[in-house]
Motif scaffolding. Structure first.
Motif, PDB file in Angstrom:
ATOM      1  N   PRO A 239       0.805  -1.223   0.000  1.00  0.00           N
ATOM      2  CA  PRO A 239       0.000   0.000   0.000  1.00  0.00           C
ATOM      3  C   PRO A 239       0.841   1.277   0.000  1.00  0.00           C
ATOM      4  O   PRO A 239       0.362   2.333  -0.391  1.00  0.00           O
ATOM      5  CB  PRO A 239      -0.840  -0.112   1.269  1.00  0.00           C
ATOM      6  CG  PRO A 239      -0.120  -1.102   2.125  1.00  0.00           C
ATOM      7  CD  PRO A 239       0.613  -2.022   1.198  1.00  0.00           C
ATOM      8  N   ASN A 240       2.098   1.180   0.389  1.00  0.00           N
ATOM      9  CA  ASN A 240       2.977   2.348   0.419  1.00  0.00           C
ATOM     10  C   ASN A 240       4.055   2.288  -0.659  1.00  0.00           C
ATOM     11  O   ASN A 240       5.111   2.895  -0.525  1.00  0.00           O
ATOM     12  CB  ASN A 240       3.610   2.497   1.811  1.00  0.00           C
ATOM     13  CG  ASN A 240       2.550   2.811   2.848  1.00  0.00           C
ATOM     14  OD1 ASN A 240       1.726   3.692   2.647  1.00  0.00           O
ATOM     15  ND2 ASN A 240       2.534   2.065   3.932  1.00  0.00           N
ATOM     16  N   GLY A 241       3.797   1.539  -1.726  1.00  0.00           N
ATOM     17  CA  GLY A 241       4.739   1.456  -2.842  1.00  0.00           C
ATOM     18  C   GLY A 241       5.458   0.114  -2.881  1.00  0.00           C
ATOM     19  O   GLY A 241       5.095  -0.839  -2.190  1.00  0.00           O
ATOM     20  N   TRP A 242       6.493   0.052  -3.705  1.00  0.00           N
ATOM     21  CA  TRP A 242       7.248  -1.192  -3.895  1.00  0.00           C
ATOM     22  C   TRP A 242       8.067  -1.514  -2.656  1.00  0.00           C
ATOM     23  O   TRP A 242       8.674  -0.631  -2.067  1.00  0.00           O
ATOM     24  CB  TRP A 242       8.152  -1.086  -5.116  1.00  0.00           C
ATOM     25  CG  TRP A 242       7.371  -1.098  -6.392  1.00  0.00           C
ATOM     26  CD1 TRP A 242       7.047  -0.024  -7.159  1.00  0.00           C
ATOM     27  CD2 TRP A 242       6.791  -2.225  -7.027  1.00  0.00           C
ATOM     28  NE1 TRP A 242       6.303  -0.420  -8.241  1.00  0.00           N
ATOM     29  CE2 TRP A 242       6.131  -1.774  -8.187  1.00  0.00           C
ATOM     30  CE3 TRP A 242       6.763  -3.593  -6.737  1.00  0.00           C
ATOM     31  CZ2 TRP A 242       5.456  -2.618  -9.058  1.00  0.00           C
ATOM     32  CZ3 TRP A 242       6.091  -4.437  -7.601  1.00  0.00           C
ATOM     33  CH2 TRP A 242       5.446  -3.956  -8.745  1.00  0.00           C
ATOM     34  N   CYS A 243       8.080  -2.789  -2.283  1.00  0.00           N
ATOM     35  CA  CYS A 243       8.759  -3.243  -1.073  1.00  0.00           C
ATOM     36  C   CYS A 243       9.671  -4.416  -1.402  1.00  0.00           C
ATOM     37  O   CYS A 243       9.218  -5.419  -1.959  1.00  0.00           O
ATOM     38  CB  CYS A 243       7.710  -3.669  -0.042  1.00  0.00           C
ATOM     39  SG  CYS A 243       8.377  -4.308   1.500  1.00  0.00           S
ATOM     40  N   GLY A 244      10.950  -4.276  -1.052  1.00  0.00           N
ATOM     41  CA  GLY A 244      11.865  -5.401  -1.114  1.00  0.00           C
ATOM     42  C   GLY A 244      11.703  -6.179   0.179  1.00  0.00           C
ATOM     43  O   GLY A 244      10.600  -6.309   0.699  1.00  0.00           O
ATOM     44  N   ALA A 245      12.796  -6.662   0.744  1.00  0.00           N
ATOM     45  CA  ALA A 245      12.718  -7.416   1.994  1.00  0.00           C
ATOM     46  C   ALA A 245      12.110  -6.543   3.090  1.00  0.00           C
ATOM     47  O   ALA A 245      12.544  -5.420   3.310  1.00  0.00           O
ATOM     48  CB  ALA A 245      14.111  -7.879   2.410  1.00  0.00           C
ATOM     49  N   GLY A 246      11.093  -7.051   3.743  1.00  0.00           N
ATOM     50  CA  GLY A 246      10.419  -6.307   4.810  1.00  0.00           C
ATOM     51  C   GLY A 246       8.949  -6.661   4.875  1.00  0.00           C
ATOM     52  O   GLY A 246       8.546  -7.769   4.519  1.00  0.00           O
ATOM     53  N   TRP A 247       8.164  -5.703   5.319  1.00  0.00           N
ATOM     54  CA  TRP A 247       6.744  -5.931   5.570  1.00  0.00           C
ATOM     55  C   TRP A 247       5.874  -4.897   4.865  1.00  0.00           C
ATOM     56  O   TRP A 247       6.269  -3.742   4.733  1.00  0.00           O
ATOM     57  CB  TRP A 247       6.456  -5.817   7.066  1.00  0.00           C
ATOM     58  CG  TRP A 247       7.055  -6.894   7.893  1.00  0.00           C
ATOM     59  CD1 TRP A 247       8.322  -6.927   8.410  1.00  0.00           C
ATOM     60  CD2 TRP A 247       6.431  -8.108   8.300  1.00  0.00           C
ATOM     61  NE1 TRP A 247       8.510  -8.083   9.109  1.00  0.00           N
ATOM     62  CE2 TRP A 247       7.370  -8.830   9.060  1.00  0.00           C
ATOM     63  CE3 TRP A 247       5.165  -8.654   8.095  1.00  0.00           C
ATOM     64  CZ2 TRP A 247       7.080 -10.067   9.625  1.00  0.00           C
ATOM     65  CZ3 TRP A 247       4.876  -9.890   8.656  1.00  0.00           C
ATOM     66  CH2 TRP A 247       5.826 -10.588   9.413  1.00  0.00           C
ATOM     67  N   THR A 248       4.679  -5.332   4.463  1.00  0.00           N
ATOM     68  CA  THR A 248       3.601  -4.435   4.074  1.00  0.00           C
ATOM     69  C   THR A 248       2.421  -4.783   4.972  1.00  0.00           C
ATOM     70  O   THR A 248       2.351  -5.887   5.519  1.00  0.00           O
ATOM     71  CB  THR A 248       3.194  -4.581   2.590  1.00  0.00           C
ATOM     72  OG1 THR A 248       2.583  -5.849   2.392  1.00  0.00           O
ATOM     73  CG2 THR A 248       4.397  -4.427   1.669  1.00  0.00           C
ATOM     74  N   ALA A 249       1.501  -3.844   5.137  1.00  0.00           N
ATOM     75  CA  ALA A 249       0.361  -4.103   6.020  1.00  0.00           C
ATOM     76  C   ALA A 249      -0.892  -3.416   5.481  1.00  0.00           C
ATOM     77  O   ALA A 249      -1.332  -2.398   6.016  1.00  0.00           O
ATOM     78  CB  ALA A 249       0.674  -3.638   7.443  1.00  0.00           C
ATOM     79  N   PRO A 250      -1.488  -3.956   4.401  1.00  0.00           N
ATOM     80  CA  PRO A 250      -2.713  -3.364   3.877  1.00  0.00           C
ATOM     81  C   PRO A 250      -3.799  -3.272   4.962  1.00  0.00           C
ATOM     82  O   PRO A 250      -4.017  -4.224   5.714  1.00  0.00           O
ATOM     83  CB  PRO A 250      -3.122  -4.326   2.761  1.00  0.00           C
ATOM     84  CG  PRO A 250      -1.843  -4.984   2.340  1.00  0.00           C
ATOM     85  CD  PRO A 250      -1.040  -5.102   3.606  1.00  0.00           C
ATOM     86  N   ALA A 251      -4.451  -2.130   5.026  1.00  0.00           N
ATOM     87  CA  ALA A 251      -5.448  -1.840   6.062  1.00  0.00           C
ATOM     88  C   ALA A 251      -6.737  -2.635   5.851  1.00  0.00           C
ATOM     89  O   ALA A 251      -7.022  -3.097   4.743  1.00  0.00           O
ATOM     90  CB  ALA A 251      -5.755  -0.348   6.055  1.00  0.00           C
ATOM     91  N   PRO A 252      -7.550  -2.756   6.899  1.00  0.00           N
ATOM     92  CA  PRO A 252      -8.852  -3.401   6.749  1.00  0.00           C
ATOM     93  C   PRO A 252      -9.663  -2.713   5.648  1.00  0.00           C
ATOM     94  O   PRO A 252      -9.678  -1.492   5.544  1.00  0.00           O
ATOM     95  CB  PRO A 252      -9.511  -3.196   8.116  1.00  0.00           C
ATOM     96  CG  PRO A 252      -8.351  -3.081   9.067  1.00  0.00           C
ATOM     97  CD  PRO A 252      -7.294  -2.348   8.282  1.00  0.00           C
ATOM     98  N   GLY A 253     -10.300  -3.521   4.820  1.00  0.00           N
ATOM     99  CA  GLY A 253     -11.108  -3.007   3.724  1.00  0.00           C
ATOM    100  C   GLY A 253     -10.332  -2.703   2.457  1.00  0.00           C
ATOM    101  O   GLY A 253     -10.919  -2.404   1.425  1.00  0.00           O
ATOM    102  N   SER A 254      -9.006  -2.776   2.513  1.00  0.00           N
ATOM    103  CA  SER A 254      -8.203  -2.483   1.324  1.00  0.00           C
ATOM    104  C   SER A 254      -8.366  -3.595   0.298  1.00  0.00           C
ATOM    105  O   SER A 254      -8.689  -4.730   0.629  1.00  0.00           O
ATOM    106  CB  SER A 254      -6.730  -2.308   1.701  1.00  0.00           C
ATOM    107  OG  SER A 254      -6.209  -3.501   2.250  1.00  0.00           O
TER     108      SER A 254
END
Length: 177
Positions: free
Chosen positions: A124-139
């Motif tokens: 949700p905050n752009g391209w991510c290499g190694a790490g975490w993403t956390a799309p919000a509820p309802g996304s």
């Protein structure tokens, strides 16, 4: 090393106990990358386990779009996992590759494990290499990867994910009744 799905589940238990009362979104994504990003025991252990699982065929082993887009549910929601499910997805691309459009009714915690330098997953905050993403509820979104093979190990509150949502562009193309 001989990891199993059960090893990955057991290693996930202390992690889900830490996140069980947090809401997915930008703030949690930053916290996850700070506390549990690459180089930390949680990230490094889970990454090693899921990489081996993909190689050995017990993780991301069900083809969705041929060998380049696979997934599998490693654990259904259960009490010992604080009612999170665990799923592994493998996406391989050089050009941007899109998976199945879906929605996160309760959000998602998504650990991104690139298998080659430069492989990334869009969060949700752009391209991510190694790490975490956390799309919000309802996304809702198309999962997208670029730059080579990447594994997404995701934790879903209550195991909730919906594939019966229509992408916004297609919503406008549906004839009125």
């Amino acid at each position: 090393m001989g990891y199993t799905a059960e090893d990955l589940i057991e290693r996930s238990i202390p992690f889900v106990k830490q996140v069980k009362n947090r809401t997915a979104g930008t703030s949690l994504e930053a916290w996850l990358n700070e506390r549990h990003g690459p180089g930390t025991p949680v990230y490094d252990d889970l990454a090693a386990m899921v990489e081996e699982g993909v190689r050995d065929g017990w993780a991301a082993n069900i083809e969705v779009d041929g060998r380049r887009y696979r997934r599998s549910r490693i654990a259904e929601p259960q009490e010992r996992l604080e009612w999170f499910s665990i799923t592994a997805v493998y996406m391989d691309s050089v050009e941007v590759f899109r998976g199945q459009y879906h929605q996160h009714p309760y959000g998602e915690l998504n650990m991104v494990v690139p298998l080659v330098p430069g492989a990334r997953l869009r969060g949700p905050n752009g391209w991510c290499g190694a790490g975490w993403t956390a799309p919000a509820p309802g996304s809702h979104h198309y999962p997208e990867s670029e730059g080579g093979p990447v594994i997404a190990l995701f934790f879903l509150p209550a195991g909730r994910i919906s594939y019966d949502i229509v992408p916004p562009v297609e919503q406008h193309q549906v004839p009125a009744r």
